[in-house]
Each structure stands twice: as structure tokens, then as C-alpha cells.
Design an enzyme around this catalytic site. Structure first.
Site: not given
Ligand code: UGA
Length: 449
Positions: A154-155, A266, A277, A340, A347
Site C-alpha cells: 500500500r502506498e 476498509f 490501483c 490518501k 492518480r
């Protein structure tokens, strides 16, 4: 020590390259973007990712990590990880494999014709099912093996997720001898990670390893991202119902999350998912199964996508309603541009999309973000960007918090109220202390609460 090349040095590849050097390998990162390679070679991160700067600098300084634009510098490597991007096609929903083909063609051209030992090409990019088998065919001409080894980082947590992943997935060739060779090479690359040696400061843990075929490995990745997207759109649909009925989606998520078959993660309702993604992966997955003739199988992912995009228009409608029916001529501070927090990636960012929708509806918009300023200047120069929250909220009619940066969650609503013309706050990530903002005199607009 294994000699490794990592082809493609974006968020995935650069972090993978530095992490492989960190666990003791000799690594060369290859990318065709000379500017990016120049920065990386100096130990400077070309994007914002917590912890990455130190990891990069340390490994460049040790000499274990180098970068190059020349594919010939990859020929010494025993394993070539492919980490190039697979964005959405400009002319459709499917994945654009142009970078995968360009990278593998360039690699193929420099691989020796009669190698002493077969090298391994390990794909990490997210690809349509069937890609690995096609690449294996292509590389067999040079005696190289192919494995598919999807990445789940995850970024914002990329370093931790790479050095301490939830699991490693190996998609191996069908031939048992080749599979054994490919598995041994991946095991050598991941030895420290598999053994749990990288889990410093935690209980000693081994990383689970799932060994499978190409198709399953490719599918695991898109299935995981589709499931995550489904969870988010599910809770956002519940948020819409809460808005219509006076319910509270945060409480609802908490209550259903106590059931550990559902889980709490989530299920944060808000302006929805974005990034490089989730959005493109659910579209590419659908496009691929359509090609396979399973036209109805993933129809529900269109709804997941539609629920997600609808949250962006809901934000604009909520603001318009609160501002007397229209945002035209109103000054709106958009807090957040990154998709986020702890990332400068914009993006398919919901924040950027909402800012553009507000501008299109005639609002005077000022966007701010703690890290994404330079990226906005480069890739979204149409957005009026200001450097500080103070500049964004000065004289504004409303503020919209669209990325839940800690800086925004910790704002003092009394101080903010003093700077604005009208006190309307739209909490697009349900991340603010609602009561405190209301006490400070704000009309508070949440997403399903
Ligand atoms: C996602 C997956 O989580 C990774 O496992 C995967 O490796 C990666 O895609 C990839 O394919 O490379 P990432 O795009 O970094 O990782 O971001 P996420 O943490 O998944 O968040 C995606 C979006 O969903 C963000 O816009 C976030 O704000 C939003 N989100 C997340 C919600 O709206 N609600 C939530 O409860 C969680």
C-alpha cells in the site's frame, strides 16, 4: 547474496529495489526516465513515501543499490523483477501492457543467448490473467524462466509492506523442474523476509508463502483489489442510505466490524477510493473476463465503480445544498489532493476530481495538500493550489476535507472559523471531530452521518 535487477522504478519498483538491497542483495534498478534515475542514483526519492528516503540513501551509500537507464546493466542479474506500471488503456477499460512489453522486449534484447545458468524473470506488475504464460513463451527463447510474484504494498506503508508483507505469492511454471528452479531463486531473494528476520521489534513471525500456477497468482492480485474496492463501495452505499434515513454509517461500520468474518478494516465511508490501483484494476479485471467470454461474471464491479464515482458527485451536491442551491461564485477550500494521506500520489484522486467538478460548477476553488503540491503543479496545473491551510480557508464560504491528513484532522475549528466568511465544513472522509466543529459554529456535512 543474489544479483537482482528491478525494471521500472515507480512506487512499486523503487521500493522493491531498495528493500532487496536492504536484505543484502546487489541490486540495479532500471528505468527509462532519466530524471528519475538521476535522483534515485543520488539517494533522493522521486516521490513521497514515509521511510523510503532513509532506506534508499542507506543502500545507495553502501554500494548495494545502483540505478541505470541502460538495460545492459541488468545482464549480470540472476533475477529480474518487472515492476512497470499497467495503467488503464486510454481507449478503453482494459490494462495497457505497453510498458510490460517495452520492458520485457528491452530485457530480452540484452539477455545472453547461451546463459550458463537460467535467469528468472519475476513479474510484480498487476497484469491481466494470461500475461505470464505469454511472457514465459517469449523468454523461453533465451532459456530464461518466468514466475509471477504479485505485489500487495500500500502506498504510505510501502516500505513496511515490502519488508514485512502479509504473504508472498509465487506463480510458477507448469513444468516441475522449472518450477523448482524458479521457486529456489525466489526463496533466495526473499530468504530474510520469509524467515521473519525483517520483523524487527515484533514477535518473530514467518511470512506465509503461497505457491501456485501463473493464472492463480495473477488472479490473486486483482481479486484482492476487487474485494477491497467492494468493501469500500459497500460501506459507501450504506452511507447513502444513512443519509436518507438519519442513520450513522460510522457506528454501523463499527457494529458490523465486531463480527470478525466481516472485520473492521476498509469500511471507512467517504468520498471513495482512488489511486493508481483500485479503480483501474477493477476495470481491467472486468475487461479481461469479458474477453474470456464470461461477460456477466463481474458485472457487479461496474456497480462498485459507479457507487465509488457517485460519492464524488454527492460531495458537490451536499455543498451546493448547504450553500443555497449552487456553488457558483462561492469560495471553497479543498483540503487534500493526494488520493490518501502519507502519499503525494494524485492518480485518480477523489479530491482532485471533486475540485475539478466544483470548478466546473462555477466555484472559486483553492486546493491545499501537505505533500502533493509539486505533483499537482506537474500533473494537474489547472488546479488553483495554495501552500497552506490558512491561505486556502481565508475568506472561504466552505471547506471540504477530502484527504484525511493528520494536519487536517487536528485543525482547530475555532481558529478556522475565525478566518472564513461562512462556516460550512464538508467532512469527505468522516475524519473530523464532528461535535467540536459544530460547537465552533460550523454546519457539519458528513458522508452518511
Ligand atoms: C491498494 C491495495 O490496498 C494494495 O494492497 C495493493 O498492493 C495496491 O492497491 C496495488 O495494487 O498496488 P493503495 O492504492 O496504496 O493500495 O491504497 P489503499 O490503501 O488500498 O487505498 C485506496 C483508496 O481507498 C484510497 O483512496 C483510500 O482513501 C480509499 N479507502 C480505503 C476508503 O475510502 N475507505 C477505506 O476504508 C479504505
Amino acid at each position: 547474496m543474489t544479483r537482482i535487477s528491478v525494471i521500472g522504478c515507480g512506487y512499486l519498483g523503487a521500493v522493491h529495489a531498495a528493500s532487496m538491497a536492504e536484505v543484502g542483495h546487489q541490486v540495479v534498478g532500471i528505468d527509462t526516465d532519466a530524471e528519475k534515475i538521476a535522483l534515485l542514483s543520488q539517494g533522493k526519492a522521486p516521490f513521497y513515501e514515509p521511510g523510503f528516503d532513509e532506506l534508499l540513501r542507506r543502500n545507495v551509500e553502501s554500494g548495494r543499490l545502483t540505478f541505470s537507464t541502460d538495460f545492459a546493466d541488468a545482464t549480470q542479474a540472476e533475477i529480474h523483477f518487472i515492476g512497470v506500471g499497467t495503467p488503464q488503456r486510454p481507449d478503453g477499460q482494459g490494462a495497457d501492457l505497453a510498458y510490460v512489453h517495452a520492458a520485457t522486449d528491452a530485457l530480452l534484447a540484452v539477455l545472453p543467448d547461451h546463459p550458463e545458468r537460467a535467469s528468472l524473470v519475476a513479474g510484480k506488475s498487476t497484469v491481466p490473467v494470461g500475461t505470464a504464460a505469454a511472457l514465459a513463451e517469449k523468454f523461453s527463447a533465451k532459456g530464461a524462466l518466468v514466475a509471477w510474484n504479485p505485489e500487495f504494498l500500500r502506498e504510505g506503508f510501502a516500505v513496511d509492506d515490502t519488508l514485512r508483507p502479509d504473504r508472498l505469492v509465487y506463480g510458477l511454471p507448469a513444468d516441475p523442474e522449472q518450477a523448482k528452479l524458479a521457486e529456489a531463486k525466489l526463496d533466495a531473494a526473499y530468504a530474510k523476509i520469509l524467515s521473519g528476520e525483517t520483523y524487527e521489534g515484533r514477535d518473530w513471525t514467518e511470512t506465509p508463502k503461497v505457491v501456485t500456477d501463473y493464472a492463480t497468482a495473477e488472479l490473486v492480485k486483482v481479486a484482492a483489489n476487487s474485494f477491497l474496492a467492494t468493501k469500500i463501495s459497500f460501506i459507501n452505499a450504506m452511507a447513502e442510505i444513512c443519509d436518507a434515513t438519519g442513520g450513522n454509517v460510522t457506528t454501523l461500520a463499527e457494529a458490523i466490524g465486531y463480527d470478525d468474518r466481516i472485520g473492521k478494516k476498509f469500511l471507512r465511508a467517504g468520498v471513495g477510493f482512488g489511486g493508481g490501483c483500485l479503480p483501474k484494476d477493477i476495470r481491467a479485471f472486468q475487461a479481461r473476463v469479458d474477453e474470456l467470454g464470461l461477460n456477466e461474471t463481474l458485472d457487479f464491479l461496474s456497480d462498485i465503480d459507479a457507487v465509488n464515482v457517485r460519492q464524488r458527485s454527492r460531495v458537490v451536491t451536499k455543498l451546493a445544498d448547504a450553500l443555497g442551491g449552487s456553488v457558483e461564485g462561492k469560495t471553497i477550500a479543498v483540503l487534500g489532493a493526494a488520493f490518501k494521506p502519507d502519499s503525494d500520489d494524485i492518480r485518480d484522486s477523489p479530491a482532485v476530481d471533486v475540485a475539478r467538478r466544483l470548478i466546473a460548477a462555477g466555484a472559486v476553488v483553492r486546493v491545499t495538500d501537505p505533500k502533493a503540491g509539486p505533483v499537482v503543479a506537474k500533473y494537474a496545473p489547472d488546479l488553483p493550489f495554495v501552500d497552506t491551510v490558512d491561505l486556502a480557508v481565508d475568506g472561504a464560504d466552505a471547506i471540504a476535507v477530502l484527504t484525511e491528513w493528520t494536519e487536517f484532522r487536528q485543525l482547530d475549528p475555532v481558529e478556522v472559523a475565525g478566518k472564513m466568511s461562512h462556516n460550512i465544513v464538508l467532512d469527505g472522509r468522516n475524519c473530523l471531530a464532528k461535535q467540536a466543529w459544530m460547537h465552533a459554529g460550523f454546519s457539519y456535512l458528513g458522508m452518511g452521518q
